[in-house]
Scaffold this motif. Structure first.
Motif, PDB file in Angstrom:
ATOM      1  N   ASP A 467     -12.066  -3.005   1.507  1.00 19.05           N
ATOM      2  CA  ASP A 467     -10.911  -1.941   1.306  1.00 19.05           C
ATOM      3  C   ASP A 467      -9.620  -2.892   1.259  1.00 19.05           C
ATOM      4  N   LEU A 468      -8.926  -2.575   0.020  1.00 17.02           N
ATOM      5  CA  LEU A 468      -7.170  -3.103  -0.012  1.00 17.02           C
ATOM      6  C   LEU A 468      -6.656  -2.110  -0.022  1.00 17.02           C
ATOM      7  N   LEU A 469      -5.840  -1.725   1.075  1.00 17.45           N
ATOM      8  CA  LEU A 469      -4.684  -0.715   1.128  1.00 17.45           C
ATOM      9  C   LEU A 469      -3.415  -1.233   0.563  1.00 17.45           C
ATOM     10  N   TYR A 470      -3.035  -1.014  -0.590  1.00 15.91           N
ATOM     11  CA  TYR A 470      -1.802  -1.352  -1.309  1.00 15.91           C
ATOM     12  C   TYR A 470      -0.517  -0.463  -1.100  1.00 15.91           C
ATOM     13  N   ARG A 496     -12.480  -2.047  -3.176  1.00 19.05           N
ATOM     14  CA  ARG A 496     -11.932  -0.866  -3.511  1.00 19.05           C
ATOM     15  C   ARG A 496     -10.400  -0.878  -3.204  1.00 19.05           C
ATOM     16  N   VAL A 497      -9.554  -0.381  -4.087  1.00 18.68           N
ATOM     17  CA  VAL A 497      -8.032  -0.488  -4.020  1.00 18.68           C
ATOM     18  C   VAL A 497      -7.560   1.068  -3.813  1.00 18.68           C
ATOM     19  N   THR A 498      -6.892   0.997  -2.798  1.00 14.93           N
ATOM     20  CA  THR A 498      -6.358   2.322  -2.435  1.00 14.93           C
ATOM     21  C   THR A 498      -4.784   2.089  -2.297  1.00 14.93           C
ATOM     22  N   ALA A 499      -4.165   2.728  -3.379  1.00  8.87           N
ATOM     23  CA  ALA A 499      -2.906   2.751  -3.479  1.00  8.87           C
ATOM     24  C   ALA A 499      -1.942   3.939  -2.457  1.00  8.87           C
ATOM     25  N   VAL A 500      -1.019   3.570  -1.620  1.00 13.13           N
ATOM     26  CA  VAL A 500      -0.345   4.515  -0.439  1.00 13.13           C
ATOM     27  C   VAL A 500       1.088   4.474  -0.987  1.00 13.13           C
ATOM     28  N   GLY A 501       1.652   5.720  -1.286  1.00  8.60           N
ATOM     29  CA  GLY A 501       2.970   5.980  -1.294  1.00  8.60           C
ATOM     30  C   GLY A 501       3.306   6.774  -2.592  1.00  8.60           C
ATOM     31  N   ALA A 502       2.719   6.311  -3.902  1.00  9.49           N
ATOM     32  CA  ALA A 502       3.257   6.833  -5.058  1.00  9.49           C
ATOM     33  C   ALA A 502       2.700   8.417  -5.114  1.00  9.49           C
ATOM     34  N   GLY A 508      -4.793   1.029 -12.071  1.00 12.66           N
ATOM     35  CA  GLY A 508      -5.513  -0.030 -11.616  1.00 12.66           C
ATOM     36  C   GLY A 508      -6.149   0.106 -10.036  1.00 12.66           C
ATOM     37  N   ALA A 509      -5.486   1.319  -9.442  1.00 12.53           N
ATOM     38  CA  ALA A 509      -6.179   1.676  -8.068  1.00 12.53           C
ATOM     39  C   ALA A 509      -7.427   2.767  -8.259  1.00 12.53           C
ATOM     40  N   ASP A 510      -8.210   2.614  -7.323  1.00 13.95           N
ATOM     41  CA  ASP A 510      -9.428   3.411  -7.391  1.00 13.95           C
ATOM     42  C   ASP A 510      -8.955   4.837  -6.724  1.00 13.95           C
ATOM     43  N   GLN A 511      -8.008   4.874  -6.078  1.00 12.70           N
ATOM     44  CA  GLN A 511      -7.674   6.239  -5.292  1.00 12.70           C
ATOM     45  C   GLN A 511      -5.973   5.952  -4.977  1.00 12.70           C
TER      46      GLN A 511
END
Length: 563
Positions: A467-470, A496-502, A508-511
């Motif tokens: 898991d990549l928390l970006y 899995r890419v999880t974008a945080v903040g937007a 490009g992020a999975d969630q």
């Protein structure tokens, strides 16, 4: 021929089911397996479920036809529940369990210490939940049975494991005779008396403590909260310690040390059990309250581990790999962490995504965890049941002073089991910004859960791979970073890419999880966009960056999956 008992085990509160044995005559010729797991306890079944989550099939062999007798492990930690959430049984544990967070120590009729386990709004699970082991095994078995990648075989007893060139040949005895099974890997999850460990003449390192302890489960109605109760040096058992825990279904666990010289056989006589339990109930103000015995057993405290958990094609886990005292709820909770760690690393070896260095890493990490636990548990054991001499004098001094002196009371703390942090793991990134962070989970630590909504948490959305928390407020993942992510996936790496903040979904992020108040970023020590965390498939942190780019991500993945 192996003839396991087909008579259901007795219990006041649990109805045992006797399963039908798996018989070789009812199945075609056995093909070479990828993984054979010997043992159907907590470590064996969680290993099978973890392997299946990563797409690897396994055969689970159980010598018995039913779940284990007695409540055995009853206290499961928050981290164990997070692991069980990943394999799909946490909800059932929660439905039937009793959560708690306080522990009380008593001396001379006075409460001298009250422990409070930390719990905050970001935690889905309580610090500890009480559930009898039979129920936990039932929930795990149902999950195994429902998974097409797990071949569960009741009544199959392993009688020999022969190491071959790159695989193992397992001889299995059943009610209609023996058969042979070849497997690339054999997981020895066959318990504290591990026949496989004995047959391989492997020696454990550590210590065994003097004295024996009785566990007795009784059905009784006591108007007491679900909290740990510890009684030191009571008049009816001088110099020793008694523990009490509430269990589901009106059951209470009473755990007491035996006087020196008393044998297990003497201790388990009905008249002895009745005398001790009646004395304990009398001491706490419930003398004469009717009760009924469900199950009793005797154990001794041991702090032992194999120095290496991998031997050719045989890998040890759970109690087969180490023996730990129950003080601090360390047995099954440590087994879950073993199984989670082994599951993902063995799966990646089987699938060719990493070399056998991953298994060497599993051994190094979990041996390190066992030794850390042994050091902590040794302190607890020496306080709960001090050896004669200096330890006894020190413990008695603490007891006496605690009646009037506040400063000694924290010495009663029982050092509850906690997840090991793989701070020095070979899988941690060497070129990241770990040392520059001032907050958040560091190298090797499990993740910090985050409450996203009323009943929605971060860990509900993670797992199954890396898991990549970006952390970003941009509209999309940077192109070069996206290319590195796509390249990893093309190799078969689950990422899995999880974008945080937007506020809006990030391309490009999975969630994407918004973080309007900055709480998520604060808990992870992130101050600016472009920061990131990389979590291994067991969710432990293997890299974190103040600013992430494609080159650094690729380097971290290379470190976490050595070739």
């Amino acid at each position: 021929m192996h003839q396991p008992t087909s008579e259901a085990r007795p219990s006041i509160y649990y109805q045992y089911q006797v399963f039908q044995p798996w018989l070789p005559s009812q199945h075609p010729a056995q093909q070479r397996q990828q993984v054979v797991i010997v043992g159907s306890g907590p470590s064996g079944m969680v290993t099978a479920l973890e392997l299946a989550r990563h797409g690897v099939a396994s055969v689970v062999l159980s010598a018995e036809l039913q779940f284990s007798q007695g409540s055995r492990a009853i206290c499961f930690t928050r981290r164990s529940m997070e692991i069980l959430q990943q394999v799909g049984v946490a909800d059932r544990m929660t439905e039937g369990g009793l959560p708690w967070r306080f522990g009380n120590s008593f001396y001379r009729g006075q409460r001298v210490f009250r422990m409070e386990a930390p719990h905050d709004p970001d935690d889905r699970f309580f610090p500890i939940i009480n559930v009898q082991q039979q129920y936990m095994e039932e929930y795990l078995y149902d999950a195994c049975k429902a998974n097409p990648l797990i071949d569960f075989r009741w009544g199959n007893k392993v009688v020999q494991v022969e190491q071959q060139d790159g695989y193992a040949r397992v001889t299995v005895d059943t009610p209609e005779g023996e058969y042979r099974l070849e497997s690339d890997w054999v997981v020895a999850a066959d318990g504290g008396r591990s026949p496989i460990r004995t047959a391989m003449d492997l020696q454990m390192e550590g210590a065994s403590y003097e004295g024996f302890f009785v566990i007795a489960d009784i059905k009784i109605d006591l108007p007491l909260p679900t909290e740990r109760l510890a009684y030191f040096d009571p008049e009816w058992n001088p110099g020793n310690t008694i523990l009490m825990h509430r269990e589901p279904n009106g059951i209470w666990r009473v755990d007491y040390q035996l006087p020196e010289g008393e044998t297990p056989e003497q201790a388990l006589r009905p008249e002895s059990l009745k005398q001790r339990i009646d004395a304990q109930l009398e001491m706490i103000g419930f003398g004469g309250t009717p009760w009924e015995m469900d199950w009793s057993s005797v154990y001794s405290a041991r702090t032992l581990t194999l120095p290496d958990y991998v031997h050719g094609s045989v890998i040890f886990t759970g109690d087969a790999a180490h023996l730990l005292p129950i003080f601090g709820v360390r047995g099954a909770n440590t087994a879950f962490q073993d199984a989670q760690s082994l599951g993902w690393q063995l799966a990646h070896v089987v699938k060719g995504l990493g070399s056998q260095q991953l298994l060497a890493n599993y051994s190094a990490e979990r041996v390190g965890a066992a030794r850390e636990i042994i050091a902590e548990a040794g302190k607890s054991t020496r306080f709960m049941t001090p050896p004669a001499g200096g330890f006894q004098l020190l413990r008695d001094a603490v007891l006496s002073l605690s009646l009037t002196q506040e400063f000694v009371r924290p010495l009663y703390h029982w050092r509850t089991s906690r997840p090991h942090e793989y701070s020095h793991s070979m899988l941690n990134s060497r070129g990241d910004d770990n040392a520059l962070f001032t907050a958040g989970p560091a190298h090797g630590a499990p993740p910090q859960n985050i409450r996203l909504a009323a009943n929605d948490f971060l860990l509900d959305h993670l797992g199954g791979g890396f898991d990549l928390l970006y952390f970003t407020e941009a509209e999309s993942i940077p192109a070069a970073l996206q290319a590195a992510i796509d390249a990893a996936r093309a190799k078969g790496i689950a990422l899995r890419v999880t974008a945080v903040g937007a506020a809006q979904p990030v391309a490009g992020a999975d969630q994407t999880f918004a973080d309007a108040d900055g709480h998520f970023r604060a808990r992870y020590g992130v101050r600016a966009s472009g920061a990131a965390y990389l979590l291994r498939p067991d969710q432990h942190v293997c890299a974190r960056w103040l600013t992430l780019d494609a080159v650094r991500l690729q380097a971290a993945l290379n470190a976490a999956l050595p070739q």
